[in-house]
Write a protein that holds these residues in place. Sequence first.
Motif, mmCIF file in Angstrom:
data_model
loop_
_atom_site.group_PDB
_atom_site.id
_atom_site.type_symbol
_atom_site.label_atom_id
_atom_site.label_comp_id
_atom_site.label_asym_id
_atom_site.label_seq_id
_atom_site.Cartn_x
_atom_site.Cartn_y
_atom_site.Cartn_z
ATOM 1 N N PHE A 18 0.833 -1.197 0.000
ATOM 2 C CA PHE A 18 0.000 0.000 0.000
ATOM 3 C C PHE A 18 0.872 1.253 0.000
ATOM 4 C CE2 PHE A 18 -1.947 3.495 2.337
ATOM 5 C CZ PHE A 18 -3.088 3.721 1.570
ATOM 6 N N LEU A 19 1.882 1.283 0.849
ATOM 7 C CA LEU A 19 2.773 2.453 0.902
ATOM 8 C C LEU A 19 3.542 2.619 -0.408
ATOM 9 C CD1 LEU A 19 4.048 2.130 4.573
ATOM 10 C CD2 LEU A 19 2.431 3.833 3.660
ATOM 11 N N ALA A 20 3.937 1.514 -1.010
ATOM 12 C CA ALA A 20 4.610 1.589 -2.311
ATOM 13 C C ALA A 20 3.651 2.132 -3.372
ATOM 14 C CB ALA A 20 5.130 0.203 -2.714
ATOM 15 N N TRP A 21 2.395 1.703 -3.329
ATOM 16 C CA TRP A 21 1.392 2.188 -4.280
ATOM 17 C C TRP A 21 1.181 3.693 -4.102
ATOM 18 C CZ3 TRP A 21 -0.930 -0.479 -8.216
ATOM 19 C CH2 TRP A 21 -1.964 0.165 -8.889
ATOM 20 N N MET A 22 1.101 4.146 -2.864
ATOM 21 C CA MET A 22 0.916 5.576 -2.605
ATOM 22 C C MET A 22 2.123 6.376 -3.108
ATOM 23 S SD MET A 22 -2.058 6.146 -1.367
ATOM 24 C CE MET A 22 -2.676 4.842 -2.421
ATOM 25 N N THR A 23 3.299 5.818 -2.947
ATOM 26 C CA THR A 23 4.514 6.464 -3.468
ATOM 27 C C THR A 23 4.451 6.524 -4.988
ATOM 28 O OG1 THR A 23 5.784 5.676 -1.559
ATOM 29 C CG2 THR A 23 7.038 6.356 -3.504
ATOM 30 N N LEU A 24 4.013 5.448 -5.617
ATOM 31 C CA LEU A 24 3.855 5.422 -7.073
ATOM 32 C C LEU A 24 2.850 6.476 -7.526
ATOM 33 C CD1 LEU A 24 4.447 4.035 -9.823
ATOM 34 C CD2 LEU A 24 2.505 2.508 -9.308
ATOM 35 N N GLU A 25 1.709 6.553 -6.847
ATOM 36 C CA GLU A 25 0.711 7.574 -7.184
ATOM 37 C C GLU A 25 1.318 8.970 -7.112
ATOM 38 O OE1 GLU A 25 -2.899 7.650 -4.925
ATOM 39 O OE2 GLU A 25 -3.557 5.706 -5.682
ATOM 40 N N LYS A 26 2.057 9.214 -6.050
ATOM 41 C CA LYS A 26 2.690 10.528 -5.856
ATOM 42 C C LYS A 26 3.701 10.794 -6.974
ATOM 43 C CE LYS A 26 4.372 14.184 -3.674
ATOM 44 N NZ LYS A 26 3.771 15.476 -3.904
ATOM 45 N N GLN A 27 4.538 9.818 -7.275
ATOM 46 C CA GLN A 27 5.581 9.995 -8.289
ATOM 47 C C GLN A 27 4.996 10.185 -9.691
ATOM 48 O OE1 GLN A 27 8.833 10.489 -7.594
ATOM 49 N NE2 GLN A 27 8.107 10.427 -5.490
ATOM 50 N N LEU A 28 3.864 9.564 -9.956
ATOM 51 C CA LEU A 28 3.228 9.693 -11.270
ATOM 52 C C LEU A 28 2.386 10.963 -11.393
ATOM 53 C CD1 LEU A 28 2.157 5.987 -11.969
ATOM 54 C CD2 LEU A 28 4.102 7.250 -12.952
ATOM 55 N N LEU A 44 -7.258 0.928 -9.151
ATOM 56 C CA LEU A 44 -6.455 -0.146 -9.741
ATOM 57 C C LEU A 44 -5.743 -0.992 -8.687
ATOM 58 C CD1 LEU A 44 -4.915 1.680 -12.832
ATOM 59 C CD2 LEU A 44 -6.834 0.054 -12.800
ATOM 60 N N ILE A 45 -5.631 -0.491 -7.463
ATOM 61 C CA ILE A 45 -4.965 -1.261 -6.406
ATOM 62 C C ILE A 45 -5.758 -2.521 -6.070
ATOM 63 C CG2 ILE A 45 -5.968 -0.167 -4.361
ATOM 64 C CD1 ILE A 45 -3.061 -0.204 -3.185
ATOM 65 N N ILE A 100 4.824 10.735 2.643
ATOM 66 C CA ILE A 100 4.846 10.480 1.204
ATOM 67 C C ILE A 100 4.232 11.644 0.440
ATOM 68 C CG2 ILE A 100 3.982 8.983 -0.648
ATOM 69 C CD1 ILE A 100 4.132 6.647 1.392
ATOM 70 N N SER A 101 3.079 12.115 0.901
ATOM 71 C CA SER A 101 2.362 13.163 0.175
ATOM 72 C C SER A 101 1.724 14.152 1.162
ATOM 73 C CB SER A 101 1.293 12.515 -0.706
ATOM 74 O OG SER A 101 0.757 13.439 -1.598
ATOM 75 N N PRO A 102 2.549 14.955 1.822
ATOM 76 C CA PRO A 102 2.025 15.833 2.880
ATOM 77 C C PRO A 102 1.066 16.925 2.394
ATOM 78 C CG PRO A 102 4.353 16.262 2.502
ATOM 79 C CD PRO A 102 3.998 15.051 1.689
ATOM 80 N N ASN A 103 1.092 17.287 1.131
ATOM 81 C CA ASN A 103 0.198 18.330 0.615
ATOM 82 C C ASN A 103 -1.031 17.762 -0.091
ATOM 83 O OD1 ASN A 103 1.961 20.384 1.481
ATOM 84 N ND2 ASN A 103 3.237 20.031 -0.317
ATOM 85 N N TYR A 104 -1.216 16.475 -0.017
ATOM 86 C CA TYR A 104 -2.301 15.811 -0.736
ATOM 87 C C TYR A 104 -3.673 16.385 -0.389
ATOM 88 C CZ TYR A 104 -5.563 12.145 -2.122
ATOM 89 O OH TYR A 104 -6.621 11.458 -2.654
ATOM 90 N N PHE A 105 -3.980 16.492 0.880
ATOM 91 C CA PHE A 105 -5.303 16.987 1.274
ATOM 92 C C PHE A 105 -5.521 18.429 0.821
ATOM 93 C CE2 PHE A 105 -4.976 13.670 4.750
ATOM 94 C CZ PHE A 105 -5.867 12.806 4.149
ATOM 95 N N ASP A 106 -4.508 19.283 0.959
ATOM 96 C CA ASP A 106 -4.647 20.678 0.512
ATOM 97 C C ASP A 106 -4.956 20.734 -0.984
ATOM 98 O OD1 ASP A 106 -4.101 21.607 3.077
ATOM 99 O OD2 ASP A 106 -1.950 21.820 2.681
ATOM 100 N N LYS A 107 -4.256 19.924 -1.760
ATOM 101 C CA LYS A 107 -4.471 19.929 -3.215
ATOM 102 C C LYS A 107 -5.827 19.340 -3.586
ATOM 103 C CE LYS A 107 0.331 20.189 -4.285
ATOM 104 N NZ LYS A 107 1.384 19.901 -5.183
#
Length: 167
Positions: A18-28, A44-45, A100-107
């Motif tokens: 799950f953490l790897a998937w979240m990192t992938l989402e962030k990187q993409l 897709l997960i 991994i994605s600290p600004n996710y909620f703001d965005k």
Amino acid sequence: MKKFKIEFKWAVIMSIIFLAWMTLEKQLGFHDEKIKWQIAFTMLIILPNFLLYYLALSDKKKNYYNGVMNWRQGFISGVVLSFIVVFFSPITQFITHEFISPNYFDKLIAYSVESKKLTLADAQNYFNLTAYIWQSISGGLSFGVVIGAIVAYILKPKEQVSTNKSK
């Protein structure tokens, strides 16, 4: 605890995936410029999660039940696995949204308000760590139980068809 050692092992593996998937989402870019497509990509997960449940219950069948596991045993194993994954979900959500994605909620809040999908207050209530932890708990349990039942059915012993024909 030894009875559920296999489920615990696979819950840890699933949490790491799950953490790897979240990192992938962030990187993409699905947590930034492609945020409007994030929900579709996240869905897709389900595919790797189905595979992980299959591997976990296959491991249980082979290494705990010596290759013979009925549907009930597989279903119970899937439910236990789901509960352990859900136990880890607040930790994985925290790591995701703090590191991994600290600004996710703001965005996501900004996107939801700009696209007029939600008011600012509604977006802030829906997109926050507490809400996501509760969503991961409820979603993890329901998904896990359903997938566990399906995989247990797939792995149950095949019923033998009698080929003895009497005349």
